[in-house]
Design a protein around this motif. Structure first.
Motif, mmCIF file in Angstrom:
data_model
loop_
_atom_site.group_PDB
_atom_site.id
_atom_site.type_symbol
_atom_site.label_atom_id
_atom_site.label_comp_id
_atom_site.label_asym_id
_atom_site.label_seq_id
_atom_site.Cartn_x
_atom_site.Cartn_y
_atom_site.Cartn_z
ATOM 1 N N ASN A 50 0.801 -1.216 0.000
ATOM 2 C CA ASN A 50 0.000 0.000 0.000
ATOM 3 C C ASN A 50 0.840 1.275 0.000
ATOM 4 N N LEU A 51 2.141 1.156 0.271
ATOM 5 C CA LEU A 51 2.990 2.346 0.343
ATOM 6 C C LEU A 51 3.053 3.080 -0.988
ATOM 7 N N SER A 52 2.967 2.341 -2.089
ATOM 8 C CA SER A 52 3.008 2.980 -3.408
ATOM 9 C C SER A 52 1.634 3.056 -4.049
ATOM 10 N N LYS A 53 0.632 2.458 -3.392
ATOM 11 C CA LYS A 53 -0.705 2.411 -3.968
ATOM 12 C C LYS A 53 -1.626 3.371 -3.227
ATOM 13 N N ALA B 106 10.658 3.167 -14.861
ATOM 14 C CA ALA B 106 9.301 2.722 -15.176
ATOM 15 C C ALA B 106 9.081 1.310 -14.641
ATOM 16 N N SER B 107 9.515 1.089 -13.408
ATOM 17 C CA SER B 107 9.281 -0.186 -12.717
ATOM 18 C C SER B 107 7.847 -0.215 -12.199
ATOM 19 N N PHE B 108 7.451 -1.338 -11.593
ATOM 20 C CA PHE B 108 6.123 -1.387 -10.977
ATOM 21 C C PHE B 108 6.003 -0.317 -9.907
ATOM 22 N N ILE B 109 7.021 -0.193 -9.057
ATOM 23 C CA ILE B 109 6.982 0.831 -8.013
ATOM 24 C C ILE B 109 6.916 2.216 -8.644
ATOM 25 N N GLY B 110 7.764 2.464 -9.656
ATOM 26 C CA GLY B 110 7.785 3.775 -10.295
ATOM 27 C C GLY B 110 6.445 4.155 -10.891
ATOM 28 N N LEU B 111 5.806 3.215 -11.570
ATOM 29 C CA LEU B 111 4.524 3.526 -12.211
ATOM 30 C C LEU B 111 3.387 3.618 -11.207
ATOM 31 N N GLU B 112 3.437 2.817 -10.146
ATOM 32 C CA GLU B 112 2.420 2.971 -9.096
ATOM 33 C C GLU B 112 2.568 4.321 -8.404
ATOM 34 N N VAL B 113 3.807 4.760 -8.203
ATOM 35 C CA VAL B 113 4.034 6.092 -7.646
ATOM 36 C C VAL B 113 3.481 7.158 -8.585
ATOM 37 N N ALA B 114 3.733 7.000 -9.885
ATOM 38 C CA ALA B 114 3.223 7.965 -10.860
ATOM 39 C C ALA B 114 1.701 8.056 -10.783
ATOM 40 N N ALA B 115 1.028 6.905 -10.703
ATOM 41 C CA ALA B 115 -0.434 6.911 -10.617
ATOM 42 C C ALA B 115 -0.897 7.585 -9.328
ATOM 43 N N SER B 116 -0.228 7.298 -8.229
ATOM 44 C CA SER B 116 -0.622 7.890 -6.944
ATOM 45 C C SER B 116 -0.417 9.404 -6.940
#
Length: 524
Positions: free
Chosen positions: A176-179, A283-293
Motif C-alpha cells: 500500500n505504500l506505493s498504492k 518505469a518499474s512497478f513501483i515507479g509507475l504505481e508512484v506515478a499513478a498515486s
C-alpha cells in the motif's frame, strides 16, 4: 480494511433449496446480518464467512480447490473446515458456521466458537511440532519475518521469539505504500499489519530501529549495532532488499526519494503537498504505481526510463503498450529511451539535454537483496542467499525467506529470487514450519498484483523469458489474460479483470496441468 459488505442472497437461517448447490460449488447468503459462504466439496457441506480478511474481497467470486476457497482479488486462500488463512496475503481466519441439510434445504444453524489460538482456528495440518532450541530469532520485520513469527505461534511454538527490524514501526502493509496510501485513499490506520498489543499478547519480542552488525554462526548469535547480542537456536534471515540509488549529481538532494518504508512514503506525501511537478525515474512497478498515486494527488508527473516500453521485460509488448496508454490517459508524460544525468533543486536534466521542472523526484530503478550480513557470515550468496527447497541455508537451523532468498523453483528447475509480497509471506510461513521440523517444501506458484488507477493487473507464475505470448481478450478493453510460454510450457499468466481465470491458472500451475492451462488460454 475495505468497505462494509452488502448482504446478498438467501437468508440462511431460513435455508435454501439443497438442489441449488451442486457438488464442488458454492453460494453466498447471510446469517444474522453476516455474509456467509456455503460450499459443497466432495459431497461435504461447509459454511464460512464470505468476505476475505485481507482487503474484503468477495470469496463467492473465487474458486474452490479441494477443501479451500481462494479469493479472486489477491489469491488468499482459506480452509473450509477450519476457516484458517492457509495462503497469504490474508493472515486472519474466517468465521465458521454449522450447516446442515434437512428437509431438502441447506440451513445454517449458527456460528462455531473460534479455537483459542493465533489465527482463529486450528490449522488442518497442525500436529505436535519439534521445538527448536530456544530462542528463535527473526532478522527482518517485513512480510516474511512477520508471517514467520505468526506461524510459529500458530503452530504452537511456545519458546522465546525475537523479531529484529530496522524500521521504527511495527510491520506494515508494504504494497500500500506505493498504492492507496500514497494516493491518499487509504488511511494511516490501515497500514500496520498488527497492533503493538498483538506482539505483546503473543509473546513476540519486537525490537525496532535495530540493525545487526554480524551473524556469528559458530556462537549461534547475532551481534547488533548497539552492541547487544541475541543468541539463537534457529534463525530466519528476512532482511529483504534495498532500493538502488542513483549515482549522479544532485541524487542526494532532500527532494529526491526512494520508496521502501512507511517513512519513505510519508516523506513523499509531505513533499507532494507543496510540489506541483514530479519526475519519476524508472518505469518499474513501483515507479509507475508512484506515478499513478501522484496523479491522484493532482501533480504533473513525468516518467523517465531507458526502455522503449514500460514493463515490457516482465509483461511483454502488448501489456507494455497498454500500461503506457493507461498512464498517458491519466496525464502522465513519458520520456522513454532516456536517462537522467543531473538533478537540480527544481529540475532534472536528461541525457538528451532536455530539462524537466521538478519539485519532487522519486527514484524507482529496482532493488538489491540485502545479503551483506549473510555473505560475511560465510553463507553461499548468488543474487540472494542460496537456500534449499525447505528454505534452509547451508548452515543447520538457519533459514532465509522473502526478497533476500534465492530458492530452487519446482516448476522450472531454476534458482529464483522473487520480489513479491505474497511470496515473501508464504515463504516466511513455510520457513517457520520447517524450523519446527515439519519439512515442508516451498513449491507454491508465485503471485503478485500491481495497481494503476482503477486497473489491477494480476500475475501468477514467473517467466524470465518466453518464446510466445498467447492471449484471450484485449487489454485495451480492460478484459484480457495473457499466457507467457516457452517450449509449450506456460510459465506465467497476466490478467486484467479475469479474476476467476487467474485463480484457475494458478491452481493448474500448482497441479502442473498444462492441458488445463491451454484450455484456459489456447495457443494461437
Amino acid at each position: 480494511m475495505g468497505g462494509e459488505t452488502k448482504l446478498t442472497g438467501p437468508d440462511l437461517k431460513e435455508g435454501v433449496a439443497a438442489a441449488e448447490l451442486a457438488d464442488d460449488a458454492m453460494l453466498v447468503g447471510h446469517w444474522d446480518g453476516e455474509a456467509v459462504l456455503v460450499a459443497r466439496s466432495s459431497g461435504k457441506l461447509f459454511a464460512v464467512g464470505a468476505t476475505c480478511t485481507h482487503y474484503s474481497g468477495p470469496l463467492g467470486e473465487g474458486i474452490l480447490v479441494g477443501d479451500s476457497v481462494h479469493c479472486p482479488w489477491h489469491h488468499a486462500c482459506f480452509n473450509l473446515r477450519t476457516g484458517e488463512a492457509e495462503g497469504p496475503p490474508a493472515l486472519n481466519a474466517l468465521p465458521c458456521y454449522e450447516v446442515t441439510e434437512q428437509g431438502g434445504k441447506l440451513v445454517v444453524l449458527g456460528k462455531r466458537a473460534a479455537a483459542e489460538r493465533l489465527g482463529g482456528n486450528m490449522p488442518s495440518h497442525a500436529r505436535a511440532s519439534e521445538a527448536p532450541r530456544e530462542p528463535v530469532v527473526i532478522l527482518g520485520a517485513g512480510a516474511a519475518g512477520g508471517a514467520a513469527a505468526e506461524m510459529l505461534r500458530r503452530e504452537g511454538y511456545g519458546g522465546k521469539l525475537i523479531m529484529i527490524g530496522r524500521e521504527p514501526t511495527v510491520p506494515v502493509d508494504r504494497p500500500n505504500l506505493s498504492k492507496d496510501y500514497l494516493a491518499g485513499t487509504a488511511p494511516e490506520e490501515w497500514m500496520p499489519l498488527r497492533s503493538e498489543d498483538f506482539y505483546q499478547e503473543h509473546g513476540i519480542e519486537l525490537r525496532r530501529s535495530v540493525s545487526a552488525r554480524r551473524i556469528d554462526l559458530e556462537r549461534r548469535e547475532l551481534v547488533l549495532e548497539n552492541g547487544e547480542k541475541a543468541a539463537f537456536g534457529a534463525l530466519l534471515i528476512a532482511t529483504g532488499a534495498d532500493p538502488i540509488r542513483l549515482d549522479l549529481p544532485g541524487a542526494g538532494l532532500e527532494h529526491v526519494h526512494t520508496l521502501r518504508t512507511l517513512s519513505d512514503s510519508r516523506a513523499i506525501i509531505a513533499r507532494a503537498g507543496s510540489a506541483k511537478r514530479a519526475v519519476v525515474i524508472g518505469a518499474s512497478f513501483i515507479g509507475l504505481e508512484v506515478a499513478a498515486s501522484l496523479r491522484t494527488r493532482d501533480l504533473e508527473v513525468h516518467v523517465v526510463a531507458p526502455e522503449a516500453r514500460p514493463l515490457e521485460r516482465v509483461m511483454g509488448p502488448v501489456l507494455g503498450d497498454f500500461i503506457r496508454a493507461l498512464h498517458e490517459e491519466h496525464g502522465v508524460h513519458f520520456h522513454l529511451g532516456e536517462t537522467a544525468t543531473e538533478i537540480g533543486p527544481d529540475t532534472v536534466t536528461l541525457k538528451s539535454g532536455a530539462v524537466l521542472p521538478a519539485q519532487l523526484v522519486v527514484v524507482g530503478i529496482g532493488v538489491r537483496p540485502s545479503v551483506a550480513l549473510a555473505e560475511a557470515a560465510g553463507l553461499p550468496v548468488e543474487n540472494g542467499i542460496l537456500v534449499d527447497e525447505y528454505l534452509e541455508t547451508s548452515a543447520r537451523g538457519v533459514f532465509a525467506a522473502g526478497d533476500v532468498a534465492r530458492f530452487p523453483d519446482a516448476r522450472t528447475g531454476q534458482k529464483l529470487r522473487i520480489e513479491h509480497w505474497a511470496v515473501a509471506e508464504r515463504q516466511g510461513q513455510i520457513a517457520a514450519r520447517n524450523m519446527l521440523g515439519q519439512r515442508v517444501p516451498y513449491n507454491t506458484v508465485p503471485f503478485f498484483w500491481s495497481q494503476h488507477y482503477d486497473i489491477s493487473i494480476n500475475y501468477v507464475g514467473h517467466a524470465q523469458s518466453w518464446d510466445r505470448i498467447d492471449a484471450v481478450g484485449n487489454p485495451m478493453d480492460r478484459d484480457c489474460a495473457l499466457a507467457f510460454r516457452k517450449a509449450g510450457k506456460t510459465l506465467a499468466v497476466a490478467s486484467i479483470f479475469r479474476d476467476e481465470l487467474s485463480l484457475r491458472a494458478e491452481a493448474a500451475m500448482q497441479a502442473d496441468d498444462e492441458e488445463k492451462l491451454h484450455r484456459l488460454i489456447p495457443a494461437q
